[in-house]
Design an enzyme around this catalytic site. Structure first.
Site, PDB file in Angstrom:
ATOM      1  N   ASP A   1      22.527  -0.632 -24.350  1.00 15.68           N
ATOM      2  CA  ASP A   1      22.581  -0.094 -25.707  1.00 15.68           C
ATOM      3  C   ASP A   1      23.376   1.213 -25.749  1.00 15.68           C
ATOM      4  O   ASP A   1      23.388   1.971 -24.781  1.00 15.68           O
ATOM      5  CB  ASP A   1      21.139   0.147 -26.206  1.00 15.68           C
ATOM      6  N   GLY A   2      24.017   1.459 -26.893  1.00 23.12           N
ATOM      7  CA  GLY A   2      24.642   2.759 -27.142  1.00 23.12           C
ATOM      8  C   GLY A   2      26.156   2.773 -27.051  1.00 23.12           C
ATOM      9  O   GLY A   2      26.757   3.845 -27.164  1.00 23.12           O
TER      10      GLY A   2
ATOM     11  N   ARG B   1      34.050   1.530 -32.578  1.00 17.47           N
ATOM     12  CA  ARG B   1      32.936   0.936 -31.816  1.00 17.47           C
ATOM     13  C   ARG B   1      33.428  -0.015 -30.718  1.00 17.47           C
ATOM     14  O   ARG B   1      32.871  -0.081 -29.636  1.00 17.47           O
ATOM     15  CB  ARG B   1      31.999   0.180 -32.765  1.00 17.47           C
TER      16      ARG B   1
ATOM     17  N   HIS C   1      32.482  -0.900 -26.638  1.00 18.39           N
ATOM     18  CA  HIS C   1      32.143  -2.187 -26.010  1.00 18.39           C
ATOM     19  C   HIS C   1      33.051  -2.459 -24.806  1.00 18.39           C
ATOM     20  O   HIS C   1      32.600  -2.990 -23.789  1.00 18.39           O
ATOM     21  CB  HIS C   1      32.249  -3.319 -27.022  1.00 18.39           C
TER      22      HIS C   1
ATOM     23  N   LEU D   1      23.042 -12.633  -5.248  1.00 18.97           N
ATOM     24  CA  LEU D   1      22.576 -11.972  -6.475  1.00 18.97           C
ATOM     25  C   LEU D   1      22.558 -13.032  -7.573  1.00 18.97           C
ATOM     26  O   LEU D   1      23.485 -13.833  -7.667  1.00 18.97           O
ATOM     27  CB  LEU D   1      23.530 -10.828  -6.865  1.00 18.97           C
TER      28      LEU D   1
ATOM     29  N   ARG E   1      12.435   0.410 -28.040  1.00 14.30           N
ATOM     30  CA  ARG E   1      12.037  -0.907 -28.557  1.00 14.30           C
ATOM     31  C   ARG E   1      12.423  -1.982 -27.569  1.00 14.30           C
ATOM     32  O   ARG E   1      13.297  -1.794 -26.727  1.00 14.30           O
ATOM     33  CB  ARG E   1      12.803  -1.222 -29.845  1.00 14.30           C
TER      34      ARG E   1
ATOM     35  N   SER F   1      13.345  -5.085 -28.898  1.00 11.43           N
ATOM     36  CA  SER F   1      14.391  -5.797 -29.647  1.00 11.43           C
ATOM     37  C   SER F   1      14.500  -7.275 -29.288  1.00 11.43           C
ATOM     38  O   SER F   1      15.607  -7.795 -29.081  1.00 11.43           O
ATOM     39  CB  SER F   1      15.747  -5.103 -29.454  1.00 11.43           C
TER      40      SER F   1
HETATM   41  C1  FPP Z   1      24.910  -2.296 -27.670  1.00 10.06           C
HETATM   42  O1  FPP Z   1      25.606  -1.191 -28.149  1.00 10.06           O
HETATM   43  C2  FPP Z   1      25.753  -3.268 -27.152  1.00 10.06           C
HETATM   44  C3  FPP Z   1      26.033  -4.517 -27.638  1.00 10.06           C
HETATM   45  C4  FPP Z   1      25.518  -5.143 -28.864  1.00 10.06           C
HETATM   46  C5  FPP Z   1      26.935  -5.362 -26.941  1.00 10.06           C
HETATM   47  C6  FPP Z   1      26.816  -5.253 -25.466  1.00 10.06           C
HETATM   48  C7  FPP Z   1      28.098  -5.593 -24.932  1.00 10.06           C
HETATM   49  C8  FPP Z   1      28.632  -5.048 -23.833  1.00 10.06           C
HETATM   50  C9  FPP Z   1      28.032  -4.075 -22.912  1.00 10.06           C
HETATM   51  C10 FPP Z   1      29.973  -5.396 -23.476  1.00 10.06           C
HETATM   52  C11 FPP Z   1      30.217  -6.729 -23.059  1.00 10.06           C
HETATM   53  C12 FPP Z   1      29.216  -7.456 -22.317  1.00 10.06           C
HETATM   54  C13 FPP Z   1      29.547  -8.600 -21.761  1.00 10.06           C
HETATM   55  C14 FPP Z   1      28.556  -9.455 -21.069  1.00 10.06           C
HETATM   56  C15 FPP Z   1      30.919  -9.016 -21.802  1.00 10.06           C
HETATM   57  P1  FPP Z   1      25.536  -0.939 -29.676  1.00 10.06           P
HETATM   58  O2  FPP Z   1      26.734  -1.521 -30.311  1.00 10.06           O
HETATM   59  O3  FPP Z   1      24.229  -1.465 -30.196  1.00 10.06           O
HETATM   60  O4  FPP Z   1      25.576   0.610 -29.731  1.00 10.06           O
HETATM   61  P2  FPP Z   1      24.877   1.516 -30.820  1.00 10.06           P
HETATM   62  O5  FPP Z   1      23.403   1.259 -30.725  1.00 10.06           O
HETATM   63  O6  FPP Z   1      25.262   2.880 -30.404  1.00 10.06           O
HETATM   64  O7  FPP Z   1      25.427   1.111 -32.138  1.00 10.06           O
END
Ligand code: FPP
Length: 235
Positions: free
Chosen positions: A12-13, A25, A29, A123, A186, A188
């Site tokens: 997250d984040g 954003r 990612h 793994l 959370r 989630s």
């Molecule tokens: C949460 O950050 C992250 C996600 C919803 C996507 C997670 C994706 C990745 C780590 C990249 C790709 C992963 C793979 C497996 C290719 P957020 O967008 O909720 O951040 P925020 O809470 O700050 O808005």
């Protein structure tokens, strides 16, 4: 240091991390995705046997079209690159969740990655994609009900270990440690059945900044915990 057998992580984040840098954003990612590759190597080096990450939830489709499209692009390139990681780390990769909502080429990439890595056993890496725990349980119950209807299963034979055979995580031991980055406290809709006895570790560090030192900090905290599973503490 006692290393957990199975670590689960809510990534997250990414969005907030990017925003704090004045970036879109999607940039978060991309950096989050690169960090996932590094953490996979670190987890392997530390001797952890199972890693599960929450990459895309059943709720994440509600994000803007632009963000969802960016994530799909990222999944495409990641699933391809992941073959190399799988080979390097002798890592078996399994996607949990319902892949049927993804474009056919993404579903095909998932299938190829799972097939390519199926014999590796150093793994075991589970990626939760279009995953939600309630959805997983409902899909499991549907399959179970079908087996009862087909006469393959009698209701009296349904117990916890029987039910686990109907979950996406069949055969995988429950996580010992669950980490959530970026400050939210959370679950989630993540692995609600499997995390019943898991130790939780929450950190304010956003996912793109969660590196090996942070991982070790989480494992050290885990080592300080008194894991009793509701029973009597071992002397
Ligand atoms: C949460 O950050 C992250 C996600 C919803 C996507 C997670 C994706 C990745 C780590 C990249 C790709 C992963 C793979 C497996 C290719 P957020 O967008 O909720 O951040 P925020 O809470 O700050 O808005």
């Amino acid at each position: 240091m006692r290393v957990p057998n199975h670590i689960a992580i809510i990534l997250d984040g990414n969005g907030r991390w990017a925003k704090a840098k004045g970036m879109p954003r999607g940039y978060g990612h991309i950096k989050g995705c690169a960090n996932l590759e590094t953490i996979c190597d670190d987890i392997k080096d530390l001797g952890v046997k199972y890693l599960t990450v929450y990459a895309f939830s059943t709720e994440n489709w509600k994000r803007s079209r632009e963000e969802v499209e960016g994530l799909m692009k990222l999944f495409r390139s990641y699933l391809k690159k992941c073959m190399k990681s799988a080979e390097k780390n002798h890592m078996r990769v399994k996607v949990i969740g319902d892949p049927s909502a993804f474009a056919p080429d993404i579903q095909e990439k998932i299938r190829q990655l799972e097939e390519f890595s199926k014999d590796y056993d150093e793994l075991y890496f589970q990626i939760a994609l279009n995953y939600g725990s309630r959805d997983e349980i409902v899909r499991g119950v549907r399959k179970l009900a079908q087996d009862v209807a087909d006469g393959k299963l009698v209701p009296d034979a349904i117990d916890e270990s029987c039910f686990e055979n109907y979950l996406d995580t069949v055969g995988v031991p429950d996580p010992d440690l669950m980490i959530r980055t970026s400050g939210e406290l959370r679950l989630s809709n993540f692995l609600m059945w499997q995390l019943a006895y898991t130790e939780f570790y929450f950190t304010d560090v956003p996912w793109p900044d969660f590196h090996k030192e942070e991982l070790i900090k989480a494992i050290e905290k885990y080592n300080e915990r008194d894991r009793r599973y509701g029973g009597v503490k071992e002397e």
